[in-house]
Design a protein around this motif. Structure first.
Motif, PDB file in Angstrom:
ATOM      1  N   CYS A   9       0.829  -1.207   0.000  1.00  8.71           N
ATOM      2  CA  CYS A   9       0.000   0.000   0.000  1.00  8.71           C
ATOM      3  C   CYS A   9       0.863   1.255   0.000  1.00  8.71           C
ATOM      4  O   CYS A   9       1.625   1.480   0.938  1.00  8.71           O
ATOM      5  N   CYS A  12       0.606   5.252   3.707  1.00  8.92           N
ATOM      6  CA  CYS A  12       1.289   5.755   4.903  1.00  8.92           C
ATOM      7  C   CYS A  12       2.558   4.959   5.171  1.00  8.92           C
ATOM      8  O   CYS A  12       2.841   3.950   4.528  1.00  8.92           O
ATOM      9  N   LEU A  15       3.366   0.996   5.226  1.00 11.45           N
ATOM     10  CA  LEU A  15       3.635   0.229   4.001  1.00 11.45           C
ATOM     11  C   LEU A  15       3.140  -1.214   4.090  1.00 11.45           C
ATOM     12  O   LEU A  15       3.920  -2.160   3.865  1.00 11.45           O
ATOM     13  N   CYS A  16       1.869  -1.400   4.415  1.00  9.53           N
ATOM     14  CA  CYS A  16       1.307  -2.763   4.519  1.00  9.53           C
ATOM     15  C   CYS A  16       1.580  -3.510   3.215  1.00  9.53           C
ATOM     16  O   CYS A  16       1.335  -2.977   2.124  1.00  9.53           O
ATOM     17  N   CYS A  37      -6.856  -0.516   4.794  1.00 14.77           N
ATOM     18  CA  CYS A  37      -7.753   0.353   5.559  1.00 14.77           C
ATOM     19  C   CYS A  37      -8.459   1.277   4.563  1.00 14.77           C
ATOM     20  O   CYS A  37      -8.132   1.282   3.364  1.00 14.77           O
ATOM     21  N   ARG A 162      -3.784   0.568  10.137  1.00 13.87           N
ATOM     22  CA  ARG A 162      -3.507  -0.866  10.328  1.00 13.87           C
ATOM     23  C   ARG A 162      -2.246  -1.118  11.144  1.00 13.87           C
ATOM     24  O   ARG A 162      -1.868  -2.278  11.364  1.00 13.87           O
TER      25      ARG A 162
HETATM   26 FE1  SF4 Z   1      -2.088   1.677   3.628  1.00 11.62          FE
HETATM   27 FE2  SF4 Z   1      -3.707   1.763   5.740  1.00 11.62          FE
HETATM   28 FE3  SF4 Z   1      -1.571   0.107   5.730  1.00 11.62          FE
HETATM   29 FE4  SF4 Z   1      -1.216   2.765   5.923  1.00 11.62          FE
HETATM   30  S1  SF4 Z   1      -2.235   1.440   7.422  1.00 11.62           S
HETATM   31  S2  SF4 Z   1      -0.059   1.371   4.581  1.00 11.62           S
HETATM   32  S3  SF4 Z   1      -2.874   3.532   4.616  1.00 11.62           S
HETATM   33  S4  SF4 Z   1      -3.378  -0.028   4.372  1.00 11.62           S
END
Ligand code: SF4
Length: 436
Positions: A9, A12, A15-16, A37, A162
């Motif tokens: 992702c 943010c 980096l999931c 998220c 997350r």
């Molecule tokens: Fe993406 Fe949400 Fe994970 Fe942040 S917490 S990297 S926005 S999925």
């Protein structure tokens, strides 16, 4: 439909890397995003917007926009940067390290002021780390080992949604098999946030008095006497938290802009690092900034190895100089020291003070961004590009300084350039203009 797994992702600093993206049968459209998220999923879905800009647009005399080709955009940008005496090249946090590297080359050639979003975020953290070092760890270590987790001046429930489920509170790890039931969570925040609502202890510190509370924790950790109340917190609570931290098997302090941008700034982080150091006399403790943009950490890394400094880099004298407060974007803009502005991978129009944005409006200004933003409103040239992490891959650094390779999931609309390709074009043209 088709399913793409192990997608990273690009929103943010968490980096999931476990997202699943559902594509249409022909693999051209993103239909749905699993595991992300809400804000992460929207990044992918926004890239599919029907009314998305796919070509650059140039401001006309009357203030309206006219579509331009990428060649025209490259020419305009190269001319602006090559002619400027002291251009500001700002942003760099929502793009990949490859683009950051090319941008650094352009900056070097034109003698730019290079700055990234740390300047209004964790810049004070970087200064503190340079002053006193940092006992760090990875998020994997937090997941597998941490039994005491402190969130100081940050609210991941909203900003890094997350973080808590993947790493810091809820997951079961190798030595943390009970998940959140085996962890003690402490939140220090003047406000009753959603993160505070799930904490075992919430210390509602008085606004701007984090330094006193951190000092008091150092005193309590050493077992020395305290006044009855420090920064609005009774001494019994401070001693209780100090004992919990000392008795942790592995503890971590995550901190955010509540401490980096309140009174004392980098000194808050200095002393938070000292608290962490003190705790390592008793157990294993680490500290980590909650970095915001998904690759702000990477831009500090790239500049660190290229220039020796992670932000506020002044290349105007042909060598890299670094003096936050003098060479930081807002100071340069407000003092009228720069004569052109180039923005990529950030939205200063939304986050800088009004006087800085007004200067951006008055100066020649190029903004490279897939979206229409408050920054593009004050730009003379807006260059939409492919979404990194969605339409082009590349390296990004997670908040714990672990580099992660992001993946391309779908093609960008026909003919669109990536950040890196656009910058390569600008670099080539600047070299021609400078005769190098
Ligand atoms: Fe993406 Fe949400 Fe994970 Fe942040 S917490 S990297 S926005 S999925």
């Amino acid at each position: 439909t088709k399913l793409v797994t192990d997608v990273v992702c690009p929103f943010c600093g968490t980096l999931c890397d476990d997202l699943e993206v559902v594509l249409s049968d022909d693999g051209k459209k993103i239909v749905d995003v699993n595991n992300a998220c809400a804000i992460g999923a929207m990044k992918f879905l926004h890239s599919q917007a029907e009314d998305r800009l796919t070509r650059p647009r140039m401001r006309q005399e009357d203030g309206s926009w006219k579509e331009a080709s990428y060649d025209e955009a490259i020419e305009y940008t190269a001319q602006m940067l090559a002619k400027a005496k002291k251009p500001l090249m700002y942003g760099w946090s929502s793009t990949n390290c490859e683009a950051q590297g090319v941008g650094s080359e352009v900056g070097e050639l034109v003698g730019a002021q290079m700055d990234n979003t740390a300047t209004v975020c964790h810049g004070s953290t970087l200064i503190a780390v340079q002053d006193v070092g940092v006992p760090g760890c990875t998020l994997g270590e937090v997941k597998n080992r941490a039994d005491v987790v402190v969130f100081w001046g940050c609210n991941p429930a909203h900003a890094h949604p997350r973080h808590m489920s993947r790493y810091s509170i809820f997951p079961r790890g190798f030595f943390t098999a009970k998940g959140h039931r085996g962890r003690t969570v402490v939140v220090v925040d003047p406000r009753p946030t959603d993160t505070a609502s799930i904490a075992n202890l919430h210390l509602q510190v008085e606004q701007g008095r984090d330094y006193e509370l951190l000092s008091a924790l150092r005193v309590a950790i050493r077992g020395n006497p305290l006044p009855d109340v420090v920064a609005g917190i009774p001494k019994e609570t401070i001693i209780e938290v100090a004992e919990k931290m000392k008795n942790a098997r592995f503890g971590v302090i995550f901190f955010g802009m509540g401490v980096t941008h309140s009174l004392s700034k980098n000194h808050n982080i200095d002393i938070a690092i000292q608290v962490t150091r003190d705790l390592n006399e008793y157990t294993k403790f680490a500290i980590m900034p909650m970095r915001g943009h998904y690759n702000v950490t990477g831009s500090g890394q790239v500049w660190g190895w290229q220039f020796g400094y992670p932000f506020c880099v002044d290349l105007s004298r042909g060598i890299a100089r670094y003096n936050p407060g003098e060479s930081s974007s807002n100071d340069l803009l407000v003092r009228g020291e720069v004569d052109a502005v180039f923005v990529l991978g950030s939205d200063p129009g939304a986050h800088f003070p009004f006087n800085s944005v007004k200067k951006m409006n008055d100066l020649p200004c190029v903004v490279v961004d897939p979206h229409i933003t408050p920054s593009t409103v004050v730009a003379d040239l807006h260059v939409p590009v492919a979404f990194v992490g969605v339409e082009v891959g590349g390296c990004a650094y997670r908040m714990d300084n672990v580099p992660i390779e992001t993946h391309k999931v779908v093609d960008a609309p026909d003919g669109m350039l990536t950040d890196e390709e656009f910058l390569e074009g600008v670099l080539k043209r600047v070299k021609e203009l400078k005769g190098v």
